[in-house]
Write an enzyme that holds these catalytic residues in place. Structure first.
Site, PDB file in Angstrom:
ATOM      1  N   HIS A   1      21.051  -6.652  -8.517  1.00 63.14           N
ATOM      2  CA  HIS A   1      20.032  -7.513  -7.905  1.00 63.14           C
ATOM      3  C   HIS A   1      20.640  -8.856  -7.512  1.00 63.14           C
ATOM      4  CE1 HIS A   1      16.523 -10.414  -8.490  1.00 63.14           C
ATOM      5  NE2 HIS A   1      16.263  -9.770  -7.374  1.00 63.14           N
TER       6      HIS A   1
ATOM      7  N   GLU B   1      22.569  -8.518  -4.360  1.00 64.04           N
ATOM      8  CA  GLU B   1      21.657  -8.481  -3.208  1.00 64.04           C
ATOM      9  C   GLU B   1      21.335  -9.900  -2.747  1.00 64.04           C
ATOM     10  OE1 GLU B   1      17.375  -9.267  -2.895  1.00 64.04           O
ATOM     11  OE2 GLU B   1      17.467  -7.452  -4.110  1.00 64.04           O
TER      12      GLU B   1
ATOM     13  N   GLY C   1      -6.217  14.493  -8.801  1.00 66.64           N
ATOM     14  CA  GLY C   1      -6.717  13.211  -8.305  1.00 66.64           C
ATOM     15  C   GLY C   1      -7.949  13.325  -7.435  1.00 66.64           C
ATOM     16  N   HIS C   2      -8.487  14.526  -7.272  1.00 71.16           N
ATOM     17  CA  HIS C   2      -9.655  14.721  -6.417  1.00 71.16           C
ATOM     18  C   HIS C   2     -10.855  13.969  -6.994  1.00 71.16           C
ATOM     19  CE1 HIS C   2     -11.928  16.799  -3.288  1.00 71.16           C
ATOM     20  NE2 HIS C   2     -10.784  17.281  -2.849  1.00 71.16           N
ATOM     21  N   GLU C   3     -11.782  13.563  -6.109  1.00 72.27           N
ATOM     22  CA  GLU C   3     -12.911  12.747  -6.558  1.00 72.27           C
ATOM     23  C   GLU C   3     -14.262  13.343  -6.192  1.00 72.27           C
ATOM     24  OE1 GLU C   3     -12.290   8.791  -5.087  1.00 72.27           O
ATOM     25  OE2 GLU C   3     -10.371   8.564  -6.106  1.00 72.27           O
TER      26      GLU C   3
END
Length: 982
Positions: free
Chosen positions: A62, A65, A292-294
């Site tokens: 990092h 970078e 994950g259906h609602e």
């Protein structure tokens, strides 16, 4: 010999041209030619990240970078950032587990010059000692900024609790301790380690490059080969990771975590095989879709019925090669927190249901169809966003499939779905529970403290009897697989244009109750439409209690629509009901074919919702927690909030809203909603694949749903809110304290002339010229903090320059440094060459004239003009014409009057957020850095009470419309006036 890939699979609607290359040095390249683009962009990713950090130097990847952007043999320090500032662009970079990615955008005509500078990062870094010392402070500031951020804290805790022998457990961002103090103790030269790391890993054979420009593919290829073909191929072999960071010793654990904010959540994570190679079959997508259906019968539906949760999501997270997780995330109500084990049991019931049912090909085919439609008609990404997405994918997927790998499915492989399912078991999971309640005084729990962010946590084994119970959890009857999605469009046709189409918006329907603006899309040519309408009501913001009721009602409406609308959202048709400045705003966007069906249901629910008292109590409690959590927001967020409170004629503080929650009641909510819908005006915009005939059908739906007895508003009800006008020569300061964050903040607003063509462009040009200089001085050279910026600050009727610095130093000292910077800006402007000045004008002109890449961006431009009641739909062209006439002397005059500390029309309002947290600048014993006050700066006037402060000020006049139309109810057309734009 260069390998060329010409047959890259793309959407049939995509008019960009693509070519893949593997250069002689094994650098993978994707070239994108877009003849219509205003901006060019490029990204380069190195397949190395923080997991490759030396054990004794955490944060090195990092830090590298950061360092690469601050100088190579060409350009020298800060020339890189200055180049983009002068040429209408920006540069970015980030570091992840196994990638470090650099990317930028720039005006298309300057792409080759930008790439020339950019390529030097990877061949000739400087890493001067002076820059190293300074940039360590920037990294340390970044670490401190994140210290009270729960997201950062949770991620690091997950790493810290993984196997100590695995590189995943390292501290990713680094700080002064890991990059200065510890290396000194161990006799390590950080500069030598930076050079060594760069020399070892920055090799062309583990790099990817994406370039997007206006030039032809042949021209882009010549540039890529010339500038990047000379990066050395060091024949680096990617590091092998020693298995998964979560082995048997880390599994079957329950971790209790105490957050900074008042959050409550449950996460079950499962280590699973890396499935990225199976992108054509996407086995994890099948499971994400179902878990994950609602809709009705879903796991979330069952949790909501029990009052345990309101939101659930499933996710696949490939953190590195051969290291992947599947996770189920659930937010918790108070009742849910008391039933964590039962929630986990319900989750495993649903997973066991999926095992019993076996993978269904019809479900996969539906997912495949939805994804194919989404890919074909996806919005055109911005150049910089597009190259950033693709550059890391280039290291994961074959070049031919790099565009489709994240979307298109084509292979039905149920055995792979089962392979993932085999890992979703109680003895292969970790459970994380997050709640401040876990830290209550009588909990009796002894916590440990994570090293880097001091997060309090408790880890314990999950009892074996509970593991067995979850293994054998039998699905209850209410859990079911979803039904066929009825919102998958039947037609994807582009509707015919109207006769004599208008270039701009027109009013196609107007009564005392509703006004409808319309524009048939003739630019993007996608089967999509955007519908926005605002319900203005005089009862919306009467007092804090009204605001609270409105927020809770919006949550209840969205909650009630979840099961119905989820299928629509999967089929690229989405809605949102939001709080606006004057009431409620409803948005419906996406594929047009079944938009009217969703609109009908949304309006039915919005107007006729029978509020459930149990759900009301859940959302009331959630709303109160959100208000309480606001005090723990980042200091710059708090500063902006108080700036607006001081400058906006009528506004409510979060503390006032919180105080008013004690008066909330279920019966009063119902009374408020009835009152809200009794008197209102609707302003509507229909933009996209909807001609006048299609738009009229939507209008009929809207008008049919509202009660006939709604009282229309009078013109005074529709006046916009104004901004307060600071007095010339004023220097005001408002101070608040913050006990959650170690950093403090100074937010300076220098108020300028109200919005008109001349003042708009002088202000924008000034910001364009000085923003990068401010960043360089306040953040880089003065090292005041990680956040240091100068931006344009526009409110409803006023505008100005905003200078924001979030710092560990005392706000009084930071404010002084800001004034010092503003004073020295005089010579910076006067010494600027005419050539440099003209570059900034050109950059700003091109930025303002840049065509929207997505239809929703153009919709937003239209909607902003409507809501501000200014109606200048050709603003960019008009204002750029004036920009061309501005001289350097004009900008210096603007600076002398409004920005210089002794300016005759200078109006300053500063908000100081002072940290009283442990180690903060306002903590007992903390010292203010010594400085000599500037004699040219007047002593600030302290604001003790915001309301009293505003009562002594006048307000700016409302903006006058650029377009003229008669009062509502007439059949007037819209006329564009050839006068100066506001």
């Amino acid at each position: 010999m260069i390998q060329v890939f010409e047959n890259i699979t793309k959407s049939q609607e995509d008019e960009r041209h693509y070519r893949g290359l593997i250069l002689d040095n094994k650098l993978q390249v994707l070239l994108i030619s877009d003849p219509e683009t205003d901006k060019a962009a490029a990204a380069l990713s190195v397949n190395v990240g923080y997991m490759s950090d030396p054990n004794e130097l955490n944060g090195l990847a990092h830090f590298l970078e950061h360092m690469l952007r601050f100088g190579s043999e060409n350009p020298r320090e800060n020339e890189y950032e200055n180049f983009f500032s002068e040429h209408g662009g920006n540069s970015y970079a980030d570091t992840s587990t196994e990638n470090t990615t650099f990317y930028f955008d720039v005006l298309h005509q300057h792409l080759t010059s930008a790439l020339d500078i950019f390529s030097q990062f990877f061949m000739a870094p400087l890493f001067t000692e002076a820059t190293i010392d300074r940039e360590v402070e920037t990294v340390n500031s970044e670490y401190k900024e994140n210290f009270a951020n729960d997201s950062w804290r949770f991620h690091q805790l997950e790493r810290s609790l993984s196997s100590k022998d695995h590189p995943y457990s390292k501290f990713d961002i680094g700080n002064k301790q890991t990059l200065v103090d510890d290396p000194k103790k161990n006799g390590i030269n950080v500069r030598e380690e930076l050079l060594k790391f760069h020399s070892t890993y920055y090799s062309s054979n583990i790099m990817s490059l994406v370039i997007l420009g206006k030039d032809s593919l042949d021209e882009l290829q010549d540039t890529a080969v010339k500038l990047f073909g000379t990066i050395e191929n060091k024949r680096v072999t990617l590091l092998e990771w020693p298995g998964h960071p979560y082995g048997p010793e880390q599994l079957k654990k329950k971790i209790r975590v105490v957050p900074v904010n008042d959050l409550r959540s449950l996460t079950i994570s499962f280590p699973i095989p890396d499935m990225r190679l199976h992108y054509k079959s996407g086995p994890y997508r099948y499971l994400i879709h179902l878990i994950g259906h609602e809709s009705s019968g879903s796991l979330l539906s069952a949790l909501k019925k029990r009052g345990w949760s309101s939101h659930l999501s499933a996710a696949y997270n490939p953190v590195a090669r051969d290291i992947s997780f599947f996770a189920v995330n659930v937010d918790l109500t108070e009742k849910g927190l008391e039933n964590v084990d039962n929630i986990v049991d319900l989750i495993f019931q649903y997973i066991n249901l999926l095992r019993q049912e076996d993978p269904k090909e019809w479900i996969f085919n539906e997912i495949m169809e939805i994804n194919n439609i989404s890919f074909r008609f996806k919005d055109k990404d911005s150049p910089v966003g597009y190259v950033y997405i693709l550059v890391e994918d280039l290291l994961k997927y074959p070049i031919d499939d790099v565009l489709t790998a994240g979307y298109v499915l084509s292979e039905w492989k149920p055995e792979l779905i089962n392979q993932v399912m085999e890992k979703l078991t109680p003895d292969n999971c970790r459970i994380r529970i997050v709640s401040k309640n876990l830290d209550s005084g009588d909990s009796g729990i002894v916590y440990q403290t994570e090293k880097w962010y001091e997060t309090k946590y408790k880890i314990e084994d999950i009892p074996s009897e509970l593991i067995e119970k979850w293994k054998n959890a039998k699905p209850i009857e209410e859990l079911k697989l979803p039904k066929k999605n009825e919102f998958i469009p039947s037609s994807l046709a582009i509707l015919p244009n109207d006769d004599n189409p208008s270039k701009y918006l027109t009013i196609i329907h107007e009564t005392k109750f509703v006004r409808v603006w319309h524009k048939k899309d003739d630019e993007f040519l996608l089967p999509k439409s955007n519908l926005i309408f605002e319900l203005t009501s005089p009862f919306a913001f009467l007092d804090p209690l009204s605001v609270n009721f409105l927020h809770i009602y919006v949550d209840l409406v969205n909650d009630a629509l979840t099961e119905y609308s989820y299928d629509a959202s999967l089929a690229s048709l989405k809605f949102s009901v939001l709080i606006s400045e004057y009431g409620l705003k409803v948005k419906i966007k996406g594929l047009h074919d079944k938009q009217h069906i969703l609109l009908t249901k949304v309006l039915d629910t919005l107007i006729n919702l029978e509020v459930d008292e149990k759900r009301y109590k859940i959302f009331k409690e959630s709303y109160e927690r959100n208000l309480q959590n606001y005090a723990a927001e980042e200091p710059y967020v708090l500063a902006k909030h108080y700036q607006e409170a001081c400058l906006v004629e009528k506004s409510w503080l979060k503390t006032e809203l919180l105080e008013a929650t004690k008066y909330l009641s279920f019966d009063d909510l119902k009374s408020f909603i009835k009152e809200f819908f009794s008197k209102m005006h609707i302003e509507c915009l229909i933009h996209g694949n909807a001609n006048k005939a299609a738009a009229q059908k939507l209008i009929k739906v809207i008008e049919s749903k509202f009660p006939k007895n709604v009282n229309p508003l009078l013109p005074p009800h529709l006046l916009r809110c104004r901004n307060m006008k600071l007095e010339d020569g004023s220097n005001c300061v408002y101070e608040v304290t913050n006990e959650k964050h170690k950093t403090s903040c100074v937010d300076v607003h220098l108020q300028c002339e109200p919005k008109r063509t001349e003042s708009n462009m002088l202000l924008e040009l000034f910001v364009q010229i000085t923003s990068e200089h401010c960043f360089d001085v306040l953040r880089t050279k003065e090292q005041l903090g990680y956040i240091g910026e100068l931006t344009l600050d526009r409110n409803v009727t006023s505008q100005g320059v905003r200078i924001l610095v979030q710092s560990c130093k005392h706000p009084i000292y930071v404010d002084h440094k800001i004034e010092e910077f503003l004073l020295n800006m005089k010579s910076y402007l006067e010494e600027m060459s005419d050539e440099e000045f003209e570059k900034h004008k050109e950059a700003l002109a091109v930025l303002r004239l840049e065509k929207p890449k997505k239809m929703k961006q153009l919709t937003k431009i239209f909607w902003d003009e409507i809501t501000k009641q200014t109606y200048c739909f050709d603003r960019n062209n008009i204002e750029v014409d004036f920009l061309k006439t501005i001289t350097k002397d004009d900008v210096i005059k603007f600076y002398n009057e409004h920005i210089h500390p002794e300016g005759a029309k200078r109006r300053k309002l500063a908000v100081h957020v002072l940290s009283t947290a442990k180690g903060g600048a306002g903590n007992a014993g903390a010292e203010i850095d010594e400085f000599e006050p500037l004699s040219v700066v007047s002593k600030p006037t302290r604001i003790d009470d915001i309301c009293s402060f505003k009562s002594g000020l006048s307000s700016f006049p409302l903006l006058q419309p650029y377009a003229h139309h008669r009062p509502r109810g007439s059949k007037a057309k819209l006329f564009i006036l050839a006068t100066s734009v506001i």
